[in-house]
Design a protein around this motif. Structure first.
Motif, PDB file in Angstrom:
ATOM      1  N   ASN A   1       3.467  45.547   1.755  1.00 53.54           N
ATOM      2  CA  ASN A   1       3.994  44.201   1.983  1.00 53.54           C
ATOM      3  C   ASN A   1       3.075  43.363   2.860  1.00 53.54           C
ATOM      4  OD1 ASN A   1       6.231  44.665   0.383  1.00 53.54           O
ATOM      5  ND2 ASN A   1       7.462  45.408   2.086  1.00 53.54           N
ATOM      6  N   GLU A   2       2.389  44.001   3.806  1.00 58.05           N
ATOM      7  CA  GLU A   2       1.446  43.296   4.696  1.00 58.05           C
ATOM      8  C   GLU A   2       0.106  43.031   4.021  1.00 58.05           C
ATOM      9  OE1 GLU A   2       1.176  46.084   7.889  1.00 58.05           O
ATOM     10  OE2 GLU A   2       3.233  45.707   8.556  1.00 58.05           O
ATOM     11  N   GLY A   3      -0.175  43.729   2.925  1.00 60.71           N
ATOM     12  CA  GLY A   3      -1.456  43.578   2.246  1.00 60.71           C
ATOM     13  C   GLY A   3      -2.579  44.371   2.894  1.00 60.71           C
ATOM     14  N   THR A   4      -2.237  45.282   3.814  1.00 60.04           N
ATOM     15  CA  THR A   4      -3.269  46.069   4.497  1.00 60.04           C
ATOM     16  C   THR A   4      -3.519  47.406   3.811  1.00 60.04           C
ATOM     17  OG1 THR A   4      -1.652  47.045   6.001  1.00 60.04           O
ATOM     18  CG2 THR A   4      -2.748  45.021   6.734  1.00 60.04           C
ATOM     19  N   GLY A   5      -2.734  47.709   2.786  1.00 60.82           N
ATOM     20  CA  GLY A   5      -2.926  48.967   2.083  1.00 60.82           C
ATOM     21  C   GLY A   5      -1.948  49.109   0.939  1.00 60.82           C
ATOM     22  N   ILE A   6      -2.070  50.240   0.267  1.00 62.65           N
ATOM     23  CA  ILE A   6      -1.158  50.597  -0.819  1.00 62.65           C
ATOM     24  C   ILE A   6      -1.210  52.115  -0.953  1.00 62.65           C
ATOM     25  CG2 ILE A   6      -2.962  50.235  -2.571  1.00 62.65           C
ATOM     26  CD1 ILE A   6      -0.688  49.345  -4.502  1.00 62.65           C
ATOM     27  N   ARG A   7      -0.057  52.732  -1.099  1.00 58.34           N
ATOM     28  CA  ARG A   7      -0.009  54.195  -1.235  1.00 58.34           C
ATOM     29  C   ARG A   7       0.832  54.527  -2.451  1.00 58.34           C
ATOM     30  NH1 ARG A   7      -2.895  57.629   2.377  1.00 58.34           N
ATOM     31  NH2 ARG A   7      -2.097  59.721   2.137  1.00 58.34           N
TER      32      ARG A   7
ATOM     33  N   GLN B   1      -9.521  45.565   4.674  1.00 60.12           N
ATOM     34  CA  GLN B   1     -10.098  44.370   5.293  1.00 60.12           C
ATOM     35  C   GLN B   1     -10.567  43.447   4.173  1.00 60.12           C
ATOM     36  OE1 GLN B   1     -10.297  43.943   8.730  1.00 60.12           O
ATOM     37  NE2 GLN B   1      -9.126  45.846   8.891  1.00 60.12           N
ATOM     38  N   MET B   2      -9.692  42.548   3.734  1.00 62.35           N
ATOM     39  CA  MET B   2     -10.016  41.671   2.598  1.00 62.35           C
ATOM     40  C   MET B   2     -11.257  40.829   2.871  1.00 62.35           C
ATOM     41  SD  MET B   2      -6.280  40.546   1.150  1.00 62.35           S
ATOM     42  CE  MET B   2      -5.413  40.395   2.701  1.00 62.35           C
ATOM     43  N   LYS B   3     -11.384  40.341   4.107  1.00 60.35           N
ATOM     44  CA  LYS B   3     -12.517  39.498   4.489  1.00 60.35           C
ATOM     45  C   LYS B   3     -13.848  40.236   4.298  1.00 60.35           C
ATOM     46  CE  LYS B   3     -14.408  37.624   8.756  1.00 60.35           C
ATOM     47  NZ  LYS B   3     -14.175  37.492  10.188  1.00 60.35           N
ATOM     48  N   HIS B   4     -13.824  41.554   4.481  1.00 57.12           N
ATOM     49  CA  HIS B   4     -15.048  42.353   4.390  1.00 57.12           C
ATOM     50  C   HIS B   4     -15.130  43.183   3.102  1.00 57.12           C
ATOM     51  CE1 HIS B   4     -16.038  41.140   8.423  1.00 57.12           C
ATOM     52  NE2 HIS B   4     -14.864  41.555   8.857  1.00 57.12           N
ATOM     53  N   TYR B   5     -14.124  43.040   2.216  1.00 57.56           N
ATOM     54  CA  TYR B   5     -14.126  43.733   0.918  1.00 57.56           C
ATOM     55  C   TYR B   5     -14.197  45.250   1.079  1.00 57.56           C
ATOM     56  CZ  TYR B   5     -14.988  39.031  -0.809  1.00 57.56           C
ATOM     57  OH  TYR B   5     -14.882  37.684  -1.063  1.00 57.56           O
ATOM     58  N   ARG B   6     -13.458  45.776   2.049  1.00 59.64           N
ATOM     59  CA  ARG B   6     -13.478  47.220   2.256  1.00 59.64           C
ATOM     60  C   ARG B   6     -12.085  47.730   2.596  1.00 59.64           C
ATOM     61  NH1 ARG B   6     -16.107  46.177   7.655  1.00 59.64           N
ATOM     62  NH2 ARG B   6     -14.428  46.627   9.119  1.00 59.64           N
ATOM     63  N   ALA B   7     -11.924  49.039   2.388  1.00 60.39           N
ATOM     64  CA  ALA B   7     -10.676  49.724   2.729  1.00 60.39           C
ATOM     65  C   ALA B   7     -10.998  51.195   2.946  1.00 60.39           C
ATOM     66  CB  ALA B   7      -9.638  49.567   1.624  1.00 60.39           C
TER      67      ALA B   7
ATOM     68  N   TYR C   1      -9.132  51.479  -9.267  1.00 62.49           N
ATOM     69  CA  TYR C   1      -8.187  50.392  -9.024  1.00 62.49           C
ATOM     70  C   TYR C   1      -8.697  49.490  -7.890  1.00 62.49           C
ATOM     71  CZ  TYR C   1      -3.867  47.818  -8.531  1.00 62.49           C
ATOM     72  OH  TYR C   1      -2.947  46.798  -8.497  1.00 62.49           O
ATOM     73  N   GLY C   2      -9.179  50.098  -6.819  1.00 59.14           N
ATOM     74  CA  GLY C   2      -9.670  49.327  -5.677  1.00 59.14           C
ATOM     75  C   GLY C   2     -10.835  48.423  -6.025  1.00 59.14           C
ATOM     76  N   TYR C   3     -11.767  48.933  -6.814  1.00 60.12           N
ATOM     77  CA  TYR C   3     -12.916  48.125  -7.207  1.00 60.12           C
ATOM     78  C   TYR C   3     -12.514  47.038  -8.203  1.00 60.12           C
ATOM     79  CZ  TYR C   3     -15.934  51.507  -4.867  1.00 60.12           C
ATOM     80  OH  TYR C   3     -16.537  52.294  -3.925  1.00 60.12           O
ATOM     81  N   THR C   4     -11.602  47.352  -9.099  1.00 54.64           N
ATOM     82  CA  THR C   4     -11.200  46.417 -10.149  1.00 54.64           C
ATOM     83  C   THR C   4     -10.223  45.356  -9.662  1.00 54.64           C
ATOM     84  OG1 THR C   4     -11.461  48.208 -11.742  1.00 54.64           O
ATOM     85  CG2 THR C   4     -10.249  46.286 -12.487  1.00 54.64           C
ATOM     86  N   HIS C   5      -9.157  45.775  -8.971  1.00 59.10           N
ATOM     87  CA  HIS C   5      -8.068  44.854  -8.626  1.00 59.10           C
ATOM     88  C   HIS C   5      -8.156  44.271  -7.217  1.00 59.10           C
ATOM     89  CE1 HIS C   5      -5.909  45.645 -12.351  1.00 59.10           C
ATOM     90  NE2 HIS C   5      -6.269  46.903 -12.190  1.00 59.10           N
ATOM     91  N   PHE C   6      -8.824  44.951  -6.306  1.00 60.87           N
ATOM     92  CA  PHE C   6      -8.960  44.441  -4.939  1.00 60.87           C
ATOM     93  C   PHE C   6     -10.363  43.895  -4.671  1.00 60.87           C
ATOM     94  CE2 PHE C   6      -5.612  47.710  -3.320  1.00 60.87           C
ATOM     95  CZ  PHE C   6      -4.583  46.881  -3.741  1.00 60.87           C
ATOM     96  N   SER C   7     -11.245  43.984  -5.671  1.00 63.34           N
ATOM     97  CA  SER C   7     -12.636  43.532  -5.520  1.00 63.34           C
ATOM     98  C   SER C   7     -13.317  44.173  -4.310  1.00 63.34           C
ATOM     99  CB  SER C   7     -12.699  41.998  -5.404  1.00 63.34           C
ATOM    100  OG  SER C   7     -12.134  41.405  -6.543  1.00 63.34           O
TER     101      SER C   7
END
Length: 182
Positions: free
Chosen positions: A63-69, A90-96, A122-128
């Motif tokens: 819900n916060e957009g900081t992750g997904i499990r 970290q959306m600003k830095h394109y990493r997780a 999924y992370g590379y495709t949908h979260f860029s």
């Protein structure tokens, strides 16, 4: 959950989906196993309520957009045997950071690798994402082998990086860059 629909990932053998309160019994089996949680900085879970707290955490990072499990289920069984997903996004830095755990009865069958590969994709495709990290205790050899098999590179040792269960833990920093992912 929020209004946005939780994504489902399907692989050859697996469904990865949102955790539900009804999954707590299956999840307690592996989250109460000292060997499973040994390298996660957690004490073994003792109650269903402990698992509900974990599920609530999964919901909060989503819900916060900081992750997904995602919870991991085998298509032919349906019960939850583990989880895999992103945290500290970290959306600003394109990493997780990626994390995972699996019921010990399913270790050594390639299931964690199959789930991890799907989550990375999924992370590379949908979260860029450009960079995905994995923080792994030096004693957790099987987890190191798992990420190395996916193409992760060990960048170095983070000394006394986390304080868990009354002690400071060193962690290896692993990463994989989008261009390195197969």
């Amino acid at each position: 959950m929020t209004n946005k629909e939780f994504p489902i990932i399907e692989t050859e053998r697996l469904y990865l989906r949102a955790a539900a309160k009804d999954d707590a019994k299956d999840m307690l089996i592996y989250l109460s196993d000292a060997e499973v949680v040994n390298h996660m900085g957690l004490e073994p879970f003792k109650t269903i309520e402990d698992v509900w707290d974990e599920i609530n955490w999964y919901n909060s990072i989503y819900n916060e957009g900081t992750g997904i499990r995602w919870v991991i289920t085998l298509k032919d069984e349906g019960r939850v045997i583990g989880s895999c997903g992103f945290l500290n996004r970290q959306m600003k830095h394109y990493r997780a950071e990626v994390g995972y755990e699996m019921n010990r009865d399913y270790w050594g069958r390639g299931i964690a690798g199959e789930a991890l590969n799907a989550v990375l994709r999924y992370g590379y495709t949908h979260f860029s994402l450009e960079r995905i990290e994995a923080l792994i205790e030096p004693a957790n050899i099987s987890s190191q082998k798992l990420v190395e098999k996916q193409g992760f590179i060990r960048e170095g040792l983070l000394r006394h990086y986390e304080y868990t269960r009354g002690k400071f833990d060193d962690l290896y920093m692993y990463s994989i860059i989008k261009a390195e992912f197969k």
